[in-house]
Write a protein that holds these residues in place. Sequence first.
Motif, short mmCIF file in Angstrom:
data_model
loop_
_atom_site.label_atom_id
_atom_site.label_comp_id
_atom_site.label_asym_id
_atom_site.label_seq_id
_atom_site.Cartn_x
_atom_site.Cartn_y
_atom_site.Cartn_z
N TYR A 294 -3.71 2.39 -12.99
CA TYR A 294 -3.61 2.33 -11.53
C TYR A 294 -4.92 1.87 -10.91
CZ TYR A 294 -2.88 3.79 -6.72
OH TYR A 294 -2.77 3.79 -5.35
N THR A 295 -6.05 2.33 -11.44
CA THR A 295 -7.33 1.95 -10.85
C THR A 295 -7.68 0.48 -11.09
OG1 THR A 295 -8.44 2.80 -12.83
CG2 THR A 295 -8.28 4.27 -10.95
N ASP A 296 -7.07 -0.14 -12.09
CA ASP A 296 -7.29 -1.57 -12.33
C ASP A 296 -6.52 -2.44 -11.35
OD1 ASP A 296 -9.04 -1.30 -14.44
OD2 ASP A 296 -7.46 -1.30 -15.96
N MET A 297 -5.51 -1.87 -10.72
CA MET A 297 -4.61 -2.65 -9.87
C MET A 297 -5.15 -2.90 -8.47
SD MET A 297 -1.07 -0.70 -10.89
CE MET A 297 -0.39 -1.13 -9.29
N CYS A 298 -6.06 -2.06 -8.01
CA CYS A 298 -6.44 -2.14 -6.60
C CYS A 298 -7.92 -1.82 -6.41
CB CYS A 298 -5.57 -1.18 -5.77
SG CYS A 298 -5.60 0.52 -6.35
N THR A 299 -8.39 -2.08 -5.21
CA THR A 299 -9.77 -1.80 -4.85
C THR A 299 -9.81 -1.19 -3.46
OG1 THR A 299 -11.98 -2.77 -4.60
CG2 THR A 299 -10.13 -4.11 -3.88
N GLY A 300 -10.89 -0.47 -3.16
CA GLY A 300 -10.94 0.29 -1.92
C GLY A 300 -11.43 -0.47 -0.71
N GLU A 301 -11.93 -1.71 -0.88
CA GLU A 301 -12.47 -2.43 0.27
C GLU A 301 -12.39 -3.93 0.07
OE1 GLU A 301 -16.84 -1.64 0.54
OE2 GLU A 301 -16.38 -0.22 -1.08
N ASP A 302 -12.49 -4.65 1.20
CA ASP A 302 -12.42 -6.11 1.17
C ASP A 302 -12.95 -6.65 2.49
OD1 ASP A 302 -11.86 -8.61 0.12
OD2 ASP A 302 -9.79 -8.63 0.84
N THR A 303 -13.14 -7.97 2.54
CA THR A 303 -13.53 -8.63 3.79
C THR A 303 -12.45 -9.64 4.17
OG1 THR A 303 -14.80 -10.29 2.55
CG2 THR A 303 -15.99 -8.36 3.38
N LEU A 304 -12.23 -9.77 5.47
CA LEU A 304 -11.21 -10.69 5.98
C LEU A 304 -11.53 -11.02 7.43
CD1 LEU A 304 -8.45 -12.12 5.56
CD2 LEU A 304 -7.35 -10.00 6.30
N ASN A 305 -11.44 -12.31 7.75
CA ASN A 305 -11.70 -12.76 9.13
C ASN A 305 -13.06 -12.30 9.66
OD1 ASN A 305 -9.14 -13.88 9.10
ND2 ASN A 305 -8.18 -12.17 10.19
N GLY A 306 -14.07 -12.29 8.77
CA GLY A 306 -15.42 -11.92 9.20
C GLY A 306 -15.64 -10.43 9.38
N LYS A 307 -14.69 -9.61 8.94
CA LYS A 307 -14.85 -8.15 9.05
C LYS A 307 -14.65 -7.49 7.70
CE LYS A 307 -13.63 -7.15 13.87
NZ LYS A 307 -12.81 -6.28 14.74
N TRP A 308 -15.22 -6.31 7.58
CA TRP A 308 -15.01 -5.47 6.41
C TRP A 308 -13.88 -4.50 6.70
CZ3 TRP A 308 -15.21 -0.13 6.25
CH2 TRP A 308 -15.22 0.47 4.99
N ASN A 421 9.01 2.94 -2.03
CA ASN A 421 8.71 3.74 -3.21
C ASN A 421 9.30 3.04 -4.43
OD1 ASN A 421 8.45 5.68 -5.27
ND2 ASN A 421 8.78 7.38 -3.86
N THR A 422 8.45 2.56 -5.34
CA THR A 422 8.94 1.83 -6.51
C THR A 422 9.53 2.77 -7.56
OG1 THR A 422 6.85 1.93 -7.75
CG2 THR A 422 7.13 0.13 -6.16
N ALA A 423 9.24 4.07 -7.46
CA ALA A 423 9.67 5.07 -8.45
C ALA A 423 9.07 4.81 -9.82
CB ALA A 423 11.19 5.14 -8.53
N LEU A 424 8.07 3.93 -9.90
CA LEU A 424 7.38 3.62 -11.16
C LEU A 424 6.02 4.30 -11.18
CD1 LEU A 424 8.18 -0.20 -11.31
CD2 LEU A 424 9.23 1.60 -12.72
N LYS A 425 5.63 4.84 -12.32
CA LYS A 425 4.34 5.51 -12.44
C LYS A 425 3.22 4.52 -12.77
CE LYS A 425 6.68 9.68 -14.04
NZ LYS A 425 6.87 10.62 -15.18
N SER A 426 3.61 3.35 -13.28
CA SER A 426 2.64 2.30 -13.59
C SER A 426 3.36 0.96 -13.58
CB SER A 426 1.96 2.54 -14.95
OG SER A 426 2.91 2.47 -15.99
#
Length: 478
Positions: A294-308, A421-426
């Motif tokens: 799960y932790t490989d799939m996503c990240t907690g932050e990003d930048t877009l349109n000049g903003k964080w 809800n995908t009902a999938l654990k991974s």
Amino acid sequence: MKKYVFGGVLGFAVIIIGFILLLRGCLAGYDERSAISPALFFEKEGKAVVFTIVKFDQATSYKSGGGITTKSVSTSYHIQINDALTGEKLNKKKIMGHSKIRNYPVSVMGNGNGHAWVFINEPMAFDPFTLEKFADRSIIESRNPQLAGKMPNEKRYYTFNGQTGELFITATDGLSYVLSTATLMARPVDEDEINADPSKAAISKLEKETKALQDQSRAYYDRFREFNKMLNEKKISYNQYLDSTKDFNRKQDTLSARQRRIRDEIDLLKTKNDKRQGRQEKIVDLNSGRSASYTDMCTGEDTLNGKWYGLKTAAELESDPLKFEYRPVYTETARNKMYTSAYRAKDPPDRWEEVMVDKPEKLSDEVFLQGGFLLDKSTAMPIHLPGNAGFIVCYREKVGNDGAILIARLGLDGHAQWSVNTALKSFLDWIYTGKQLIILGTDNKELSSGEANVLFIIDLQTGKASVHDYFTDKMRKP
């Protein structure tokens, strides 16, 4: 008499056929079907499909007793396409039975110029819409006499480049070739070309320039010492000596400034190269076909349109300023909310060290348990919806590994437009197409690791979900 004999034979044949059908009907309940990850997405002339290899274990016998069921199966491998909008199965074609396969693993290699490349005993390619064969070992060797009898049996000697759509082949004599997946023509390549790294070449060039500058500096210093000697021997006047000193200092300052700029350029290239290599390694890992954590799939932050933008807890925002990094979302109990802020890059620019300069502003009170921005597997960067309208967010239904994964479309105002809800654990695999999110997963305990029975498709505009179950070979409710 003949009439009665024929009728008896016919009746006996009907009984035999009926028995076989009845037996097959009983055995069918023990059949297993699964898709081998990863899947491939193709779109052409308004038609979009999901291409997979399907492993079919057809039960030939079974025995039950003591609460345990044992069975024997006949395994075959098929290629299958499903509608990328509805999930409905469109077509399936048997490629090879288990008994004929000598070389493993059976796997999907990639999309090469609109054809689905797979390894099923040997490299093969198929039209993803008709399932007609486009290439195999014999076809490739017939186009390339230099490869005749030299194409290896093992998968490890074939490397598919997902960025260029080319297939690298190490022949049995050790020579390397790159195969165009458009023309099926192969050209020889040397090791230096395969391992060519533009950034390393640029660094090497700058390091050579640094060496030349150092040599030039020593030459200036030797000349300066010569002027000192000439002054002591009264061969030049003091004014001439002062002029030589000014000239020496000016040249040395120029050389030193250039050397500093080169060091900065080298540091920057190395930093970017490390980031690029890390990103490439991440892309390869995400597309390996293995189940992603799960932790490989996503990240907690990003930048877009000049903003964080960040999915954070208030406690995580206590440090000021905040350094921007693409970090996994590790904390299982984190009740993340959407924040935004302006940002700037530290000096010198382009050092990948962006920091927050304003206090982050909370956009909404909607909570996403262990929520993060879903990564695009083709770039290993967060998905940006068309028109930079927002993000795709994944989060947990409940804490722990048993928590199902939910997917939401999150606008730049911090509000979810829909949630599924995908009902999938991974997830074994996921593909972002710009219009859909296509997911492969497993919720059937009969299957082994790496085998998927669920094809879960989400319309990113409406949030409508469709599910095809490879195991039952049927559609089912999400």
